[in-house]
Design an enzyme around this catalytic site. Structure first.
Site, PDB file in Angstrom:
ATOM      1  N   ASP A   1      59.531   5.261  24.703  1.00 14.87           N
ATOM      2  CA  ASP A   1      58.826   4.906  25.935  1.00 14.87           C
ATOM      3  C   ASP A   1      58.059   6.107  26.487  1.00 14.87           C
ATOM      4  O   ASP A   1      58.583   7.229  26.507  1.00 14.87           O
ATOM      5  CB  ASP A   1      59.856   4.432  26.972  1.00 14.87           C
ATOM      6  CG  ASP A   1      59.210   4.038  28.282  1.00 14.87           C
ATOM      7  OD1 ASP A   1      58.452   3.069  28.274  1.00 14.87           O
ATOM      8  OD2 ASP A   1      59.459   4.718  29.301  1.00 14.87           O
ATOM      9  N   GLU A  41      55.137   4.671  22.006  1.00 15.09           N
ATOM     10  CA  GLU A  41      54.274   4.030  23.006  1.00 15.09           C
ATOM     11  C   GLU A  41      53.141   5.000  23.307  1.00 15.09           C
ATOM     12  O   GLU A  41      53.268   5.930  24.101  1.00 15.09           O
ATOM     13  CB  GLU A  41      55.016   3.705  24.303  1.00 15.09           C
ATOM     14  CG  GLU A  41      54.165   2.785  25.164  1.00 15.09           C
ATOM     15  CD  GLU A  41      54.372   2.908  26.677  1.00 15.09           C
ATOM     16  OE1 GLU A  41      53.745   2.119  27.395  1.00 15.09           O
ATOM     17  OE2 GLU A  41      55.112   3.786  27.130  1.00 15.09           O
TER      18      GLU A  41
HETATM   19  C1  NOJ Z   1      56.266   2.107  29.740  1.00 13.56           C
HETATM   20  C2  NOJ Z   1      56.974   0.787  29.764  1.00 13.56           C
HETATM   21  O1  NOJ Z   1      56.448  -0.029  28.763  1.00 13.56           O
HETATM   22  C3  NOJ Z   1      56.776   0.224  31.159  1.00 13.56           C
HETATM   23  O2  NOJ Z   1      57.198  -1.106  31.232  1.00 13.56           O
HETATM   24  C4  NOJ Z   1      57.523   1.118  32.123  1.00 13.56           C
HETATM   25  O3  NOJ Z   1      57.289   0.680  33.439  1.00 13.56           O
HETATM   26  C5  NOJ Z   1      57.050   2.554  32.004  1.00 13.56           C
HETATM   27  N1  NOJ Z   1      56.940   2.996  30.643  1.00 13.56           N
HETATM   28  C6  NOJ Z   1      58.013   3.490  32.696  1.00 13.56           C
HETATM   29  O4  NOJ Z   1      59.167   3.617  31.915  1.00 13.56           O
END
Ligand code: NOJ
Length: 555
Positions: free
Chosen positions: A219, A279
């Site tokens: 993430d 991500e």
């Molecule tokens: C990316 C995640 O996909 C999202 O849903 C989240 O709010 C943020 N990171 C913070 O962790």
């Protein structure tokens, strides 16, 4: 011999013997993203759980899924629905227990489905014991696990703003210092320049690998490091949806130090044959390439999101994005939807051809070169259902951005299993309302309809599994000047597969300049018994084999 050379030797022997290396299982896998809160509730509290996922594994196996990525299931106050972790080595009781998790992994394994978890690296919850200790005093044992700084007079330490609105700094009155949070105020950033933080998180990954986890989605990887000198970001004209000044996040986003972290995570993952999905958002080939490192030392699957970032359905734009992804020279990752992006059928839909558009998009996702990650419900053609009133908004981003930016509730609504009031998701009151579209778009109804979005996805997935060209074949674009039809070949020595998708709302001639025989394997519209049709209807798709006949797989 230490573990890494042994893994490398094993991979080399597999290659030399012509076997698919087990460290590369993710190349042929189809991933399926599950938002656990919204998939299947078994307790009647309106929130999905792990036993619900286990109960639906047969559906996923029959669909053709090889791995599931679960968004965070760790204990959490759920301010950002799990992306605010308060314990990295346990399961949130809302979702079940560690025993439930072990059962999910074991039942998944019996069906050939691996489980990938979501690792929130950048920040924890402010309720995590680490942060509670850190904020307790300036001399606390874990003070330096987070990013604390003095303000500049009455102002925060620098001009950075939070992605969720407002300053990225919150003043903590107990110690009179500010803590940094790229996201919400209750998601304080960890200080990754502290080796103890890094050691702890690497240990967390080993702990889960030993429990049978097949990898992690990392993430917010790009926000993990920030400039230690806290230089102000350069301002851009205007303000964003939260009313904050626009700026270029050059000092707190995509810092070079992230490479070292990726390499450290990879060293832990390799001995377990685990995959790392990053991500990462970019539309630059160079930048996307940099996440792979030398192809063996950083991420196997950086998402890039080049396809998902297309603003509209346009053959030339998609062609360009595919070419930019291919140009990295590495194995692509294909994503059209996720829990942060509006559903593809809505993003690109026109409310007239939405099902045809969902099928066209599914065709691309599942036949382009690379590993696809399918978001739950996209295989049904689920559409976005945004909240109508501010008081119904659950997403913290949606509340801060109301009404300009309604944000993410709309793509997180319950999975649509059947046509009953709660769509078979729960016997209680669902945490987000079940969309009206669930009456027509649900697993039970679509299973019975040979022309449904679901059956189209099942057919393409089955074809993908049976055709080497769709798994390993090179990507060769065709008719590159065609403004409406996106067409390409997937080629291996013994087999050539053609894919053609009309990304417009009118019938278009199929003018691909191909010679030789062709046999349609799958099509969303009618096709001749032999050869290719002269035209494709609005948003129609076909998959054909070239050179030698193959069996038709659906009517
Ligand atoms: C990316 C995640 O996909 C999202 O849903 C989240 O709010 C943020 N990171 C913070 O962790």
């Amino acid at each position: 011999m230490n573990r890494t050379p042994r893994a490398a030797l094993f991979a080399f022997l597999c290659l030399a013997l012509g076997a698919a290396s087990p460290v590369e299982w993710w190349r042929h896998a189809v991933f399926y993203e599950i938002y656990p809160r919204s998939f299947q509730d078994t307790k009647g509290d309106g929130v999905g759980d792990l036993n619900g996922i286990t109960a639906r594994l047969d559906y996923l196996r029959d669909l053709g899924v090889d791995a599931v990525w679960l968004t965070p299931i760790f204990p959490s106050p759920q301010v950002d629905f799990g992306y605010d972790v308060s314990d990295y080595r346990a399961i949130d009781p809302r979702f079940g227990t560690l025993a439930d998790f072990d059962r999910l992994v074991a039942e998944g394994r019996r069906r050939g489905i691996r489980v990938v978890l979501d690792l929130v690296l950048n920040h924890t919850s402010d309720q995590h014991p680490w942060f509670k200790d850190s904020r307790s005093s300036r001399s606390a044992a874990r003070r330096d696990w987070y990013v604390w700084r003095d303000g500049k007079g009455a102002a925060p330490p620098c001009n950075w703003v939070s992605l969720f609105g407002g300053p990225a700094w919150t003043l903590d009155r107990t110690t009179g210092q500010y803590y940094y949070h790229f996201f919400y105020g209750s998601q304080p950033d960890l200080n990754w320049r502290n080796p103890a933080v890094r050691d702890e998180m690497l240990d967390v990954t080993r702990w889960w690998y030993k429990r049978g986890v097949a990898g992690f989605r990392l993430d917010a990887l790009d926000t993990v490091f920030e400039d230690p000198d806290l230089k102000d970001n350069p301002l851009l004209p205007g303000r964003n949806a939260f009313g904050d000044p626009n700026m270029l996040n050059v000092h707190n986003y995509k810092l070079e130090e992230g490479r070292g972290l990726m390499r450290a995570l990879r060293r832990e993952a390799d001995p377990f044959g685990a995959v790392l999905i990053g991500e990462t958002y970019t539309d630059s080939t160079e930048e996307l390439r940099s996440y792979y490192g030398n192809g063996r030392d950083q991420l196997q699957m950086p998402t890039g999101h080049m396809l998902a970032m297309a603003e509209k359905l346009s053959a030339p734009d998609f062609r360009k994005r595919i070419a930019a992804t291919e140009a990295t020279g590495f194995w692509p990752v294909l994503v059209l939807g996720n829990h942060d992006l509006a559903r593809p059928a809505s993003r690109y839909g026109d409310k007239v051809h939405d099902d045809a558009i969902a099928k066209a998009l599914g065709t691309l996702l599942l036949t382009l070169r690379g590993t696809p990650i399918l978001y739950y419900g996209d295989e049904l053609g689920m559409i976005n259902t945004d909240p109508a009133r501010r008081e119904d908004v659950m997403d913290p981003m949606g509340r801060a951005g109301w009404p300009t930016a309604k944000r993410r509730d709309g793509e997180r609504t319950p999975m649509q299993w059947d046509a009953t009031a709660a769509a078979g998701f729960t016997t209680g009151r669902p945490w987000l309302p079940v969309p009206a579209s669930a009456r027509s778009h649900n697993v039970a109804t679509e299973r019975r309809d040979p022309g449904s979005v679901l059956n189209w996805h099942r057919a393409v997935l089955a074809l993908r599994r049976s055709r080497k060209a769709l798994q390993d074949g090179a990507y060769r674009p065709l008719a590159q000047d065609d403004p409406h039809v996106l067409a390409y070949l997937r080629v291996v020595d013994e087999e050539t597969i053609l894919v053609a998708v009309n990304l417009s709302d009118k019938e278009r001639r199929l003018d691909l300049g191909l010679s030789g025989s062709a046999q349609v394997l799958l099509a969303t519209g009618s096709v001749p018994a032999h050869g290719l049709p002269p035209a494709l209807g609005p948003y129609s798709a076909l998959v054909a084999t070239l050179g030698r006949p193959g069996p038709a797989l659906v009517d």
